[in-house]
Design an enzyme around this catalytic site. Structure first.
Site, short mmCIF file in Angstrom:
data_model
loop_
_atom_site.label_atom_id
_atom_site.label_comp_id
_atom_site.label_asym_id
_atom_site.label_seq_id
_atom_site.Cartn_x
_atom_site.Cartn_y
_atom_site.Cartn_z
N ASP A 97 0.85 -1.20 0.00
CA ASP A 97 0.00 0.00 0.00
C ASP A 97 0.88 1.25 0.00
OD1 ASP A 97 -2.79 1.23 0.56
OD2 ASP A 97 -1.44 2.23 1.98
N LYS B 245 -2.29 6.13 -4.44
CA LYS B 245 -3.39 7.04 -4.13
C LYS B 245 -3.13 8.42 -4.77
CE LYS B 245 -3.58 4.81 0.40
NZ LYS B 245 -2.21 4.58 0.85
N TYR C 19 3.39 9.84 0.00
CA TYR C 19 4.36 9.29 0.97
C TYR C 19 5.81 9.55 0.58
CZ TYR C 19 0.27 6.58 2.51
OH TYR C 19 -0.97 6.20 2.93
N HIS D 154 -7.31 9.69 -2.24
CA HIS D 154 -6.74 9.66 -0.90
C HIS D 154 -7.67 10.30 0.14
CE1 HIS D 154 -2.42 9.29 0.88
NE2 HIS D 154 -3.31 9.05 1.81
N1 NAP Z 1 -5.28 6.41 3.53
C1 NAP Z 1 -4.74 7.15 4.47
O1 NAP Z 1 -5.07 8.33 4.63
C2 NAP Z 1 -3.70 6.54 5.37
C3 NAP Z 1 -3.37 7.19 6.58
C4 NAP Z 1 -2.43 6.58 7.41
C5 NAP Z 1 -1.84 5.37 7.04
N2 NAP Z 1 -2.17 4.77 5.85
C6 NAP Z 1 -1.54 3.47 5.43
O2 NAP Z 1 -1.56 2.56 6.53
C7 NAP Z 1 -0.22 2.17 6.86
C8 NAP Z 1 -0.08 1.89 8.33
O3 NAP Z 1 -0.55 2.94 9.14
P1 NAP Z 1 0.40 3.77 10.10
O4 NAP Z 1 1.62 4.03 9.35
O5 NAP Z 1 -0.35 4.92 10.60
O6 NAP Z 1 0.73 2.85 11.26
P2 NAP Z 1 0.60 1.51 12.15
O7 NAP Z 1 0.91 0.31 11.33
O8 NAP Z 1 -0.65 1.54 12.96
O9 NAP Z 1 1.79 1.84 13.16
C9 NAP Z 1 3.13 1.77 12.80
C10 NAP Z 1 3.97 2.27 13.96
O10 NAP Z 1 3.77 1.42 15.10
C11 NAP Z 1 5.02 0.94 15.54
N3 NAP Z 1 4.83 -0.45 16.03
C12 NAP Z 1 4.22 -1.46 15.39
N4 NAP Z 1 4.19 -2.56 16.18
C13 NAP Z 1 4.81 -2.24 17.33
C14 NAP Z 1 5.09 -2.95 18.51
N5 NAP Z 1 4.73 -4.22 18.67
N6 NAP Z 1 5.76 -2.31 19.51
C15 NAP Z 1 6.14 -1.01 19.37
N7 NAP Z 1 5.89 -0.28 18.25
C16 NAP Z 1 5.23 -0.89 17.24
C17 NAP Z 1 5.93 0.98 14.35
O11 NAP Z 1 7.24 1.08 14.83
P3 NAP Z 1 8.44 0.23 14.15
O12 NAP Z 1 8.73 0.95 12.88
O13 NAP Z 1 9.49 0.31 15.18
O14 NAP Z 1 7.91 -1.16 13.92
C18 NAP Z 1 5.44 2.25 13.66
O15 NAP Z 1 6.01 3.39 14.27
C19 NAP Z 1 0.63 3.33 6.33
O16 NAP Z 1 1.97 2.99 6.15
C20 NAP Z 1 -0.09 3.64 5.03
O17 NAP Z 1 0.28 2.71 4.03
C21 NAP Z 1 -3.10 5.33 5.04
#
Ligand code: NAP
Length: 326
Positions: free
Chosen positions: A50, A84, A55, A115
């Site tokens: 994704d 997106k 990004y 997006h």
């Molecule tokens: N459509 C949209 O508007 C939108 C918005 C936001 C996100 N997204 C998509 O969704 C994806 C994921 O969402 P997100 O990036 O917000 O985050 P997420 O997957 O909820 O969180 C990632 C964060 O959590 C940490 N983490 C994960 N497991 C952990 C654990 N067991 N212990 C400690 N820390 C942990 C990771 O650190 P580490 O790096 O140390 O593992 C990272 O900093 C994005 O990359 C993107 O592709 C889309």
């Protein structure tokens, strides 16, 4: 259900399929690190990536894909790649997709999402992505709550899937029910296949999820552990279930979605974590309900970007525009 999340595939409303587990590619620090994250994920069995123009990581994903294809680890048709179109590119989604394809080094993407359903004031190259006036407020090309330019963007995405080979499917992201109801009568032919939203046990969105599921639109959950700091993995129930099933807390957070028919998009800069969170613990219905209750009783949204103000979502800190939908 299979015992590995990487083996689960869902059907889209246009007959195509999508792998349930997708790697998120927002970069925490250095976008170049995403190259190794993608290589690690694909070698571990992920088949869904994704990404988004916004990004700034597509170039590095492209490098990863080239290496994976050249080494024969995976073929293009075995992968599902989502990109997106950012709201500052609302007027020129084809240009945004062309830029993404060029950076990714691909002839087509499997899915393009709008997006956000708003129109930001970007130039012909979508610059700047977050235009601000002298008071620091976002500059829009129409009202984020009542404007209709976002419909033009969606219709242009429909043209892309209908008349070009660049895009296999189209979908939406950050659409509330009111925004989708505004779009619905204007859809020409291609219904969105997916709505990507923030979703985890702390953010109850049952009404939203049921609405889109009834429309035949799959929900893709972003920020499955609550983004930076991963607050969701610290929840006592998540920890208890991880212990019970002998898996990581991340696998519980992902299973919460996959077992209920939702795509999930975890992101990590930790290569070991990427590799090791592919199990699918078979949580019971009661356990899934218990997880749902966490957010039903104490809702918390972690992504509260300004471009989400006024578009019909609840619990958006700082939002001064959603009253339009009250
Ligand atoms: N459509 C949209 O508007 C939108 C918005 C936001 C996100 N997204 C998509 O969704 C994806 C994921 O969402 P997100 O990036 O917000 O985050 P997420 O997957 O909820 O969180 C990632 C964060 O959590 C940490 N983490 C994960 N497991 C952990 C654990 N067991 N212990 C400690 N820390 C942990 C990771 O650190 P580490 O790096 O140390 O593992 C990272 O900093 C994005 O990359 C993107 O592709 C889309």
């Amino acid at each position: 259900m299979p015992s590995l999340a990487t083996d689960v595939v869902f059907k889209l409303n246009n007959g195509k399929t999508i792998p349930a587990l997708g790697l998120g590619t927002v970069s925490a620090t250095d976008p170049r690190d995403v190259k190794d994250q993608v290589i690690t994920a694909v070698k571990a069995g992920y088949r869904h990536i994704d990404t988004a123009w916004y990004y700034g990581t597509e170039k590095y994903i492209g490098e990863a894909l080239k290496e994976l294809f050249d080494e024969g680890i995976v073929k293009r048709e075995e992968l599902f790649i989502t990109t997106k179109v950012w709201p500052s590119f609302w007027h020129s989604p084809e240009k945004s997709v062309d830029q993404s394809l060029q950076d990714l080094g691909l002839d087509y993407v499997d899915l393009v999402l709008q997006h956000w359903p708003v129109a930001l004031h970007g130039d012909e190259n979508g610059q700047p992505p977050a235009p601000k006036d002298k008071d620091g407020n976002l500059i829009y090309d129409d009202d984020p709550a009542t404007g209709t330019k976002f419909i033009e963007t969606y219709n242009k995405l429909e043209d892309l899937v209908e008349h070009t080979t660049k895009v296999k499917s189209i979908g939406i992201s950050n659409y509330s029910i009111p925004k989708y109801r505004t779009l619905l009568p204007h859809i020409k032919k291609h219904k969105p296949v997916v709505n990507q939203i923030e979703y985890h046990p702390q953010l109850p969105q049952q009404e939203l999820v049921e609405y889109f599921q009834n429309q035949g639109i799959l929900i893709a959950a972003y920020s499955p552990v609550g983004s930076d700091g991963a607050p969701v993995v610290k929840l006592p129930l998540i920890q208890k279930l991880a212990e019970k099933y002998g898996v990581s807390t991340n696998e519980i957070a992902d299973a919460y979605h996959i077992l209920q028919g939702r795509i999930v998009l975890p992101r990590s800069s930790n290569l070991q974590r990427i590799k090791s969170i592919i199990g699918l613990p078979q949580l019971t219905k009661e356990e899934l309900d218990e997880l749902y209750q966490i957010g039903a009783q104490n809702p918390k949204r972690y992504i509260t970007d300004e471009w989400g103000y006024g578009i019909g979502f609840k619990w958006w800190t700082g939002d001064t525009l959603s009253k339009v939908f009250d």
